[in-house]
Design an enzyme around this catalytic site. Structure first.
Site, short mmCIF file in Angstrom:
data_model
loop_
_atom_site.label_atom_id
_atom_site.label_comp_id
_atom_site.label_asym_id
_atom_site.label_seq_id
_atom_site.Cartn_x
_atom_site.Cartn_y
_atom_site.Cartn_z
CG ASN A 158 10.53 -7.69 -7.00
OD1 ASN A 158 11.50 -6.97 -6.93
ND2 ASN A 158 9.30 -7.22 -6.85
NE ARG A 295 9.74 0.19 -1.42
CZ ARG A 295 9.92 -0.56 -2.50
NH1 ARG A 295 11.07 -0.47 -3.18
NH2 ARG A 295 8.99 -1.41 -2.90
#
Length: 350
Positions: A158, A295
């Site tokens: 991020n 994920r």
């Protein structure tokens, strides 16, 4: 809509379809877990299985990571800086707030930017990096005892760390107070050395460093983590004005690291059975370079968004090698084959 914009739209649809394929039963069912070896973190056992000539560099890397992890995060301390919360919504990146990287040059010499730079220095962890999602426009509160998670190790996720380094460079280059700018310059140099240390022997970058295990050890193109790191190395090596204070030896080292990173980008590019270059996955195994999942909504898949940004990075290189040109051509051919024409992405209600 241009080709790269269409590719980004395609990435969302491809990821959604692949994510649904990873589910079993109805939407109410629990997602199917990945196989136990899916994440394949960097371990001494896996390093021992590498060719003998590769093992020393990887052992040295792993030991340095373990030593750095023992340093822990920076000491927690309240923020007594004079800057009050800035009126209006915080400005900055998508996640971290306050690090304006495209402001007017005069702003970086103003007290607001200088105080935010002080806060960036205060939030730097012992390893030389930063965690993600910090709001530098608000006073810092003391961290509660035990309030430490894997992100406290430092991360490129991020936009973290790379955006802090770019901001410190901009404020340092605009500084009029030599004494006050010392801390900003030293924090930048610690952070640059962190980027060097985090780079894998094969040129890749993990999402989190020191290593945290799981999918965080993968070479991470997701959210442009590695791409942002390579862009920083490119600009430091080129001696761009905001990095003029970086010494010649460190600029040369940045150039070597950049070259190693480009080699990794080329080596991870996915090829078809007949050898045609295509694009990249969001994560690639640190040791084998093969595509990896993260994920459940980040399966193994060719991804357009991160690949488009990688192509733009490769196209920014001033003297691309024939291998780089071939990589760009292969990716662009993939974009043309997989593009979804006559579509537009529109956010409603935002």
């Amino acid at each position: 809509m241009d080709l790269l914009a269409r590719a980004r739209v395609a990435a969302i649809l491809i990821a959604a379809i692949a994510a649904m394929a990873a589910m079993t039963g109805t939407a109410a069912d629990a997602p199917r877990p990945w196989p136990p070896n899916q994440f394949a973190p960097v371990t001494l056992e896996r390093i021992a299985a590498l060719p003998a000539d590769q093992q020393p560099a990887w052992r040295t890397y792993w030991e340095a990571s373990e030593a750095l992890a023992r340093l822990g995060p920076a000491p927690a301390a309240p923020d007594f800086s004079p800057l009050q919360p800035i009126a209006g919504p915080p400005q900055g990146g998508r996640h971290t707030k306050g690090l304006r990287l495209k402001a007017a040059p005069a702003w970086y010499a103003a007290e607001e930017a200088r105080t935010i730079a002080d806060r960036v220095v205060a939030w730097q962890i012992a390893a030389g990096a930063w965690t993600k999602g910090i709001d530098y426009t608000r006073p810092r509160a003391a961290t509660a005892p035990g309030e430490i998670d894997l992100w406290s190790r430092g991360t490129f996720d991020n936009d973290a760390t790379i955006f802090e380094l770019r901001f410190l460079a901009l404020v340092t280059s605009a500084a009029t107070d030599a004494n006050r700018s010392v801390a900003w310059r030293e924090a930048f140099l610690r952070g640059l050395r962190y980027v060097f240390a985090a780079q894998y022997p094969n040129g890749g970058f993990p999402q989190v460093y020191p290593l945290a295990g799981g999918y965080h050890d993968a070479i991470t193109f997701n959210d442009d983590a590695m791409t942002h790191a390579l862009e920083l190395l490119r600009d430091v090596a080129a001696g761009k004005p905001e990095f003029a204070f970086v010494s010649g030896p460190l600029r040369e080292e940045a150039g070597r690291r950049l070259a190693r990173g480009i080699d990794c980008v080329l080596a991870t590019q996915i090829k078809t059975a007949d050898g045609r270059r295509t694009v990249w996955c969001q994560q690639h195994d640190a040791l084998t370079l093969q595509p990896r999942a993260a994920r459940n909504f980040e399966p193994i898949a060719a991804t357009a968004k991160e690949s488009a940004d990688l192509v733009q990075f490769l196209m920014s290189l001033p003297h691309p090698s024939p291998e780089v040109v071939a990589a760009v051509d292969g990716a662009m051919a993939w974009f043309r084959r997989t593009a979804l024409p006559d579509l537009a992405w529109r956010r409603v209600g935002a």
